[in-house]
Structures are given as structure tokens and as C-alpha cells.
Design a protein around this motif. Structure first.
Motif, PDB file in Angstrom:
ATOM      1  N   ASP A 152      -8.374  -9.086  20.953  1.00 39.25           N
ATOM      2  CA  ASP A 152      -9.318 -10.128  21.860  1.00 39.25           C
ATOM      3  C   ASP A 152      -9.621 -10.690  20.900  1.00 39.25           C
ATOM      4  OD1 ASP A 152      -8.645  -9.271  24.144  1.00 39.25           O
ATOM      5  OD2 ASP A 152     -10.956  -8.112  24.442  1.00 39.25           O
ATOM      6  N   ALA A 153     -10.265  -9.937  19.418  1.00 36.13           N
ATOM      7  CA  ALA A 153     -10.839 -10.694  18.488  1.00 36.13           C
ATOM      8  C   ALA A 153      -9.499 -11.438  17.883  1.00 36.13           C
ATOM      9  CB  ALA A 153     -10.968  -9.836  17.669  1.00 36.13           C
ATOM     10  N   ALA A 154      -8.828 -11.144  18.097  1.00 37.25           N
ATOM     11  CA  ALA A 154      -7.055 -12.761  17.310  1.00 37.25           C
ATOM     12  C   ALA A 154      -7.037 -11.972  15.836  1.00 37.25           C
ATOM     13  CB  ALA A 154      -7.686 -13.708  17.527  1.00 37.25           C
ATOM     14  N   TRP A 200     -10.997   9.666  19.167  1.00 37.20           N
ATOM     15  CA  TRP A 200     -11.055   7.916  19.081  1.00 37.20           C
ATOM     16  C   TRP A 200      -9.739   7.398  20.300  1.00 37.20           C
ATOM     17  CZ3 TRP A 200     -11.311   4.117  15.406  1.00 37.20           C
ATOM     18  CH2 TRP A 200     -10.576   3.822  14.932  1.00 37.20           C
ATOM     19  N   ASP A 201     -10.787   6.266  20.695  1.00 37.13           N
ATOM     20  CA  ASP A 201     -10.020   5.131  21.773  1.00 37.13           C
ATOM     21  C   ASP A 201      -8.980   4.147  21.502  1.00 37.13           C
ATOM     22  OD1 ASP A 201      -9.250   3.907  24.245  1.00 37.13           O
ATOM     23  OD2 ASP A 201     -11.323   4.313  24.681  1.00 37.13           O
ATOM     24  N   GLY A 202      -7.865   4.816  21.279  1.00 38.22           N
ATOM     25  CA  GLY A 202      -6.955   3.218  20.163  1.00 38.22           C
ATOM     26  C   GLY A 202      -6.859   2.619  21.934  1.00 38.22           C
ATOM     27  N   ALA A 203      -6.943   2.831  22.328  1.00 37.43           N
ATOM     28  CA  ALA A 203      -6.579   1.368  24.035  1.00 37.43           C
ATOM     29  C   ALA A 203      -7.086   0.835  23.752  1.00 37.43           C
ATOM     30  CB  ALA A 203      -5.852   1.814  25.136  1.00 37.43           C
ATOM     31  N   LEU A 204      -8.834   1.158  23.387  1.00 34.72           N
ATOM     32  CA  LEU A 204     -10.066   0.278  23.167  1.00 34.72           C
ATOM     33  C   LEU A 204      -9.371  -0.829  22.015  1.00 34.72           C
ATOM     34  CD1 LEU A 204     -13.722   1.444  23.580  1.00 34.72           C
ATOM     35  CD2 LEU A 204     -13.205   0.111  21.602  1.00 34.72           C
ATOM     36  N   ALA A 205      -9.556   0.379  20.702  1.00 33.51           N
ATOM     37  CA  ALA A 205      -9.641  -0.474  19.368  1.00 33.51           C
ATOM     38  C   ALA A 205      -8.170  -1.563  19.195  1.00 33.51           C
ATOM     39  CB  ALA A 205      -9.523  -0.057  18.603  1.00 33.51           C
ATOM     40  N   ARG A 206      -7.734  -1.082  20.078  1.00 33.00           N
ATOM     41  CA  ARG A 206      -5.955  -2.271  20.071  1.00 33.00           C
ATOM     42  C   ARG A 206      -6.452  -3.153  21.609  1.00 33.00           C
ATOM     43  NH1 ARG A 206      -3.483   2.520  20.599  1.00 33.00           N
ATOM     44  NH2 ARG A 206      -3.010   2.642  22.895  1.00 33.00           N
TER      45      ARG A 206
END
Length: 237
Positions: free
Chosen positions: A119-121, A108-114
């Protein structure tokens, strides 16, 4: 061993029957890595069946299927799946979806998810059941992609979205694939969407593969993708 040159999806004589109904009939496929693949065909063509087989949610009646060099279901951590109804849990918040993803997925890539949620607001404290259709689709895509899968499967995920939400979803899909260096298979009946983002094409009709290949090679005669697809579908009627 899973060679980097080996196709992400390989099928030989792949057949799936449900009782007397044949959903896939003697299909052969070899999907190369690093592509965004458009999987198109009319309702009942076998698109969802192929994706469910790829995920290991069901098993072939006969034939062989290899996913990332292994049997379907053998590499679940490396496969992300967004089903047709963009499944999210209505009672969970956006942040709770991300925490659940982190617990269930070792890569899991938490930084990417956050970052993608920002970005999607999307409000991290908003419950998924209160999100719009486009926002739920973005959340489902984020959860699937933050696994950092080698193969991302999407079953008509944008079909119910309005044009603006669909455009944003497809834009993010392209970004995810580029960032992850993965392969995506996008099932859709909306040929304009496929033409916008896909560089490899599979046309299914009547449970059979009618055409498969890189879009650039298939359109060498100057035809639009829509004309190519419709010509193959008309030929099978």
C-alpha cells in the motif's frame, strides 16, 4: 491479571531525574484503551522520557508505572515503538526488515506487513538507506505495527516529514490502530497533527502533567485543541 477495562498506562507519583535535572516530576496518568493519544508539550517537557520509561529503556527515580498491567519491559512483545528518527537499518532491504521482524516477534503478522508495504508502494528489494524520509517512516511504522502490539508508541515520528508524507503517515497510523484494536501514544509538537488524529490528550510542561483526558470532553466549551494546549502552557510560564 490484565483486565480489558484497566488502563494501558498507569502512573502514580512518577518521577525521573538525570543528575540534578528533573525530567518528570510527580506525574499521575491513566491512559484508557483503544485511543490515539496525543502527547504534547515544549522541548524538554518530558515527552521522550515518558515514552522511554514506558518501553522499559530507562527506570523511574521514584513512583510507580504500569504498562499493560505489568512493570515496564515486562510485556515487550505487546509494545511497539517508533523512535524520533524512525529507526531502520540502512543496509537492509525492506524485505529483510520484514524477515527480521518475523524472527524476533512471535505474534508477527506477515500478511499485514506485506499488505502495508504494498500500500505504501515500497520496493521490497530497496535498501532502507535509499528510501525517502516518508518511506522510512512508513517502514518503521509497519515493522512496529506488524508485531500486533496492544500499545504503539511513537516519538515525534513525522516531525521531519513534508506535509504530504506526514498526512500519509498519520492516515496509516489511524488505520493501524483501528485494525489492531490497539492504543497509540503519539508524541508531537505539531498541534495540527494531534488535532487531526488524536481523541485523547496529555499535555506535559516542566516535567508535570498539566491536562489529560478525552479530547471531546476537554473541548466542551467549543475551543480548538490548539487554544486549549496553549492556554495550559502559558499558565505554566
Amino acid at each position: 491479571m490484565n483486565s480489558p477495562d484497566r488502563p494501558v498506562l498507569e502512573a502514580e507519583h512518577l518521577t525521573k531525574r538525570y543528575g540534578k535535572r528533573t525530567a518528570l516530576d510527580d506525574c499521575a496518568l491513566a491512559v484508557p484503551r483503544g485511543r490515539i493519544v496525543g502527547l504534547v508539550g515544549p522541548n524538554g517537557a518530558g515527552k521522550s522520557t515518558l515514552l522511554n520509561l514506558t518501553c522499559g529503556l530507562t527506570t523511574p527515580t521514584s513512583g510507580a508505572l504500569r504498562v499493560l498491567g505489568a512493570r515496564p519491559g515486562g510485556n515487550l512483545a505487546r509494545v511497539g515503538f517508533v523512535a524520533q528518527d524512525t529507526p531502520v537499518y540502512a543496509g537492509l532491504t525492506v524485505a529483510e526488515h520484514l524477515r527480521m521482524g518475523a524472527r524476533l516477534n512471535p505474534s508477527w503478522d506477515g500478511a499485514l506487513a506485506r499488505r502495508r508495504i504494498a500500500d505504501a508502494a515500497l520496493d521490497p528489494n530497496a535498501r532502507a538507506g535509499r528510501l525517502s524520509g516518508g518511506q522510512r517512516a512508513q517502514l518503521a511504522l509497519t515493522v512496529a505495527a506488524a508485531k500486533r502490539p496492544d500499545l504503539l508508541l511513537l516519538d515525534e515520528p513525522a516531525a521531519a516529514l513534508d506535509p504530504l508524507a506526514r498526512k500519509a503517515f498519520l492516515h496509516d497510523l489511524v488505520d493501524f490502530v483501528a485494525e489492531l484494536g490497539s492504543t497509540a501514544i503519539l508524541s508531537s509538537h505539531l498541534l495540527a497533527d494531534v488535532e487531526r488524529v488524536c481523541d485523547h490528550l496529555i499535555v506535559l510542561s516542566g516535567g508535570r502533567v498539566r491536562v489529560a483526558g478525552d479530547v471531546r470532553d476537554l473541548l466542551t466549551d467549543g475551543r480548538r485543541l490548539e487554544e486549549l494546549v496553549l492556554s495550559h502552557l502559558e499558565a505554566t510560564r
